[in-house]
Design a protein around this motif. Structure first.
Motif, mmCIF file in Angstrom:
data_model
loop_
_atom_site.group_PDB
_atom_site.id
_atom_site.type_symbol
_atom_site.label_atom_id
_atom_site.label_comp_id
_atom_site.label_asym_id
_atom_site.label_seq_id
_atom_site.Cartn_x
_atom_site.Cartn_y
_atom_site.Cartn_z
ATOM 1 N N GLN A 1 0.840 -1.195 0.000
ATOM 2 C CA GLN A 1 0.000 0.000 0.000
ATOM 3 C C GLN A 1 0.875 1.244 0.000
ATOM 4 O O GLN A 1 1.794 1.378 0.813
ATOM 5 C CB GLN A 1 -0.932 0.016 1.212
ATOM 6 N N ALA A 2 0.613 2.160 -0.936
ATOM 7 C CA ALA A 2 1.397 3.391 -1.065
ATOM 8 C C ALA A 2 0.783 4.504 -0.231
ATOM 9 O O ALA A 2 -0.435 4.678 -0.201
ATOM 10 C CB ALA A 2 1.463 3.816 -2.526
ATOM 11 N N PHE A 3 1.651 5.269 0.430
ATOM 12 C CA PHE A 3 1.216 6.397 1.256
ATOM 13 C C PHE A 3 1.961 7.656 0.844
ATOM 14 O O PHE A 3 3.177 7.629 0.608
ATOM 15 C CB PHE A 3 1.483 6.116 2.738
ATOM 16 N N ALA A 4 1.229 8.756 0.791
ATOM 17 C CA ALA A 4 1.855 10.048 0.489
ATOM 18 C C ALA A 4 2.689 10.513 1.679
ATOM 19 O O ALA A 4 2.488 10.069 2.817
ATOM 20 C CB ALA A 4 0.783 11.085 0.171
ATOM 21 N N GLY A 5 3.637 11.414 1.396
ATOM 22 C CA GLY A 5 4.413 12.002 2.476
ATOM 23 C C GLY A 5 3.507 12.667 3.495
ATOM 24 O O GLY A 5 2.595 13.411 3.124
ATOM 25 N N GLY A 6 3.729 12.371 4.770
ATOM 26 C CA GLY A 6 2.921 12.945 5.837
ATOM 27 C C GLY A 6 1.801 12.062 6.322
ATOM 28 O O GLY A 6 1.260 12.285 7.415
ATOM 29 N N GLU A 7 1.426 11.042 5.556
ATOM 30 C CA GLU A 7 0.334 10.167 5.988
ATOM 31 C C GLU A 7 0.781 9.211 7.090
ATOM 32 O O GLU A 7 -0.001 8.884 7.984
ATOM 33 C CB GLU A 7 -0.235 9.383 4.799
ATOM 34 N N ILE A 8 2.014 8.742 7.016
ATOM 35 C CA ILE A 8 2.569 7.902 8.080
ATOM 36 C C ILE A 8 3.683 8.652 8.790
ATOM 37 O O ILE A 8 3.683 8.787 10.010
ATOM 38 C CB ILE A 8 3.100 6.558 7.525
ATOM 39 N N VAL A 9 4.635 9.129 8.022
ATOM 40 C CA VAL A 9 5.733 9.945 8.563
ATOM 41 C C VAL A 9 5.928 11.133 7.625
ATOM 42 O O VAL A 9 5.516 11.088 6.461
ATOM 43 C CB VAL A 9 7.060 9.148 8.675
ATOM 44 N N PRO A 10 6.560 12.218 8.081
ATOM 45 C CA PRO A 10 6.834 13.344 7.189
ATOM 46 C C PRO A 10 7.649 12.915 5.969
ATOM 47 O O PRO A 10 8.403 11.939 6.011
ATOM 48 C CB PRO A 10 7.615 14.315 8.083
ATOM 49 N N ALA A 11 7.496 13.682 4.894
ATOM 50 C CA ALA A 11 8.127 13.338 3.616
ATOM 51 C C ALA A 11 9.630 13.135 3.729
ATOM 52 O O ALA A 11 10.193 12.248 3.069
ATOM 53 C CB ALA A 11 7.818 14.435 2.593
#
Length: 363
Positions: free
Chosen positions: A69-79
């Protein structure tokens, strides 16, 4: 044996072999759910697409047994903490530009791009056929990172400036958002480099927190709206003759993967590596036309600026090589490869493209 009896016997044997084989295949394909954090907002669809691409192909090839599963920067940890999340096993993998992490070790720049370095095709050749990726992965063990190249922007633009940059002195005191190793070079010329994640650049430029910014090229830059708050668009991005993006996988997770999954993931990353640059090459021409139509002023960096920056870059790399054996070993390999590559480029690619550009129909 009669034909009908033979076909019946053969069919029964095939059915039996299939019944035996299926459980064996199933046992070799465990169900896994991985997370891939990225350094991109979803609005930057080209770099973000790389993670979606590998997710799609790995899932399809394993009948959804291996899901990423792909997550954008900030969704789990900062970019700009994507690599840390992989190192400490917060996520299994990430997709990023490794030069964001030069604060850990300058050698991270060599995964990605250094000023006046390899172009995108030379990078892929060095990675794949000159031992480059193996050298980088040996270094990456220090951070529990296994890297696979996963996209390239091609040569980038030189960025957006509120005022014209006519002389080397114009760089002095300039607050410039610039990623990676190039900030070290520009610091020697008095520039004040700022490292800001993609989604946060526009407000910084709009408010005057920074005087200039670079990102990638026309397609992404248009999406981020820089032309609305900065008029002058410079080229070329001498600091990024070819910017390689990477998938980084936690080494424990990589080592634990079945061989089949390792192969599938490597192949999927290879497709994403090609696909990202194909998308940029397809989208940038129309985007630069639109930007100019909206009032953007295209400007080349002067020869004097290019030469001053090359001199400063060579000084930075020499100083770093003197104190960092990992950087020295990998950098020297890249530069030797670049010099030979440019000799060949001059013979065929450059002469062909120069002719085609001169004779391009003007419309």
């Amino acid at each position: 044996m009669k034909r009908r009896e033979f076909l019946k016997t053969a069919g029964a044997g095939l059915a039996a072999s299939t019944a035996v084989a299926a459980p064996a295949i199933a046992q070799s394909m465990p169900e896994l759910k991985w997370r891939c954090t990225t350094s991109w907002p979803k609005s930057l669809d080209v770099p973000f697409s790389a993670s979606e691409t590998i997710s799609k192909y790995v899932a399809e090839a394993t009948d959804n047994k291996f899901q990423i599963q792909a997550f954008a920067g900030g969704e789990i940890v900062p970019a700009l903490q994507a690599v840390d999340a992989v190192t400490n096993s917060t996520v299994e993998m990430c997709h990023t530009a490794a030069y964001y992490f030069i604060g850990k070790d300058p050698t991270f720049a060599l995964y990605c791009s250094v000023p006046f370095g390899l172009n995108s095709r030379q990078q892929n050749a060095w990675f794949q056929d000159h031992g480059g990726q193996d050298m980088l992965n040996e270094f990456g063990k220090k951070y529990k990172l296994y890297g696979i190249s996963g996209g390239n922007t091609g040569t980038q633009m030189g960025g957006w400036f509120r005022k014209e940059i006519n002389t080397v002195e114009d760089l002095n005191g300039l607050k410039f958002r610039i990623g990676g190793w190039a900030g070290k070079t520009l610091s020697k010329l008095g520039t004040i480099p700022q490292q800001i994640a993609g989604g946060d650049i526009y407000p910084a430029l709009e408010k005057g927190t920074i005087d200039a910014t670079e990102w990638v090229g026309p397609y992404d830059d248009e999406k981020l709206g820089f032309y609305k708050v900065a008029k002058y668009y410079y080229y070329p991005g001498w600091w990024e003759g070819g910017t390689a993006l990477h998938f980084f996988i936690n080494t424990d997770k990589w080592d634990a993967l079945p061989k089949a999954y390792k192969s599938l993931l490597t192949i999927a990353c290879g497709y994403a590596n090609m696909d990202v640059q194909a998308r940029y090459d397809a989208r940038n021409p129309q985007a630069i036309k639109r930007l100019v139509a909206n009032g953007t002023q295209l400007r080349p960096f002067s020869q004097a600026i290019m030469e001053a920056c090359l001199k400063a870059s060579n000084e930075v790399n020499a100083e770093t090589s003197a104190s960092n054996p990992d950087f020295k070993k990998i950098y020297e390999s890249q530069m030797e490869f670049r010099n030979d590559g440019n000799l060949w480029w001059q013979v065929a690619e450059y002469s062909y493209e120069t002719f085609m550009i001169r004779t391009r129909p003007k419309s």
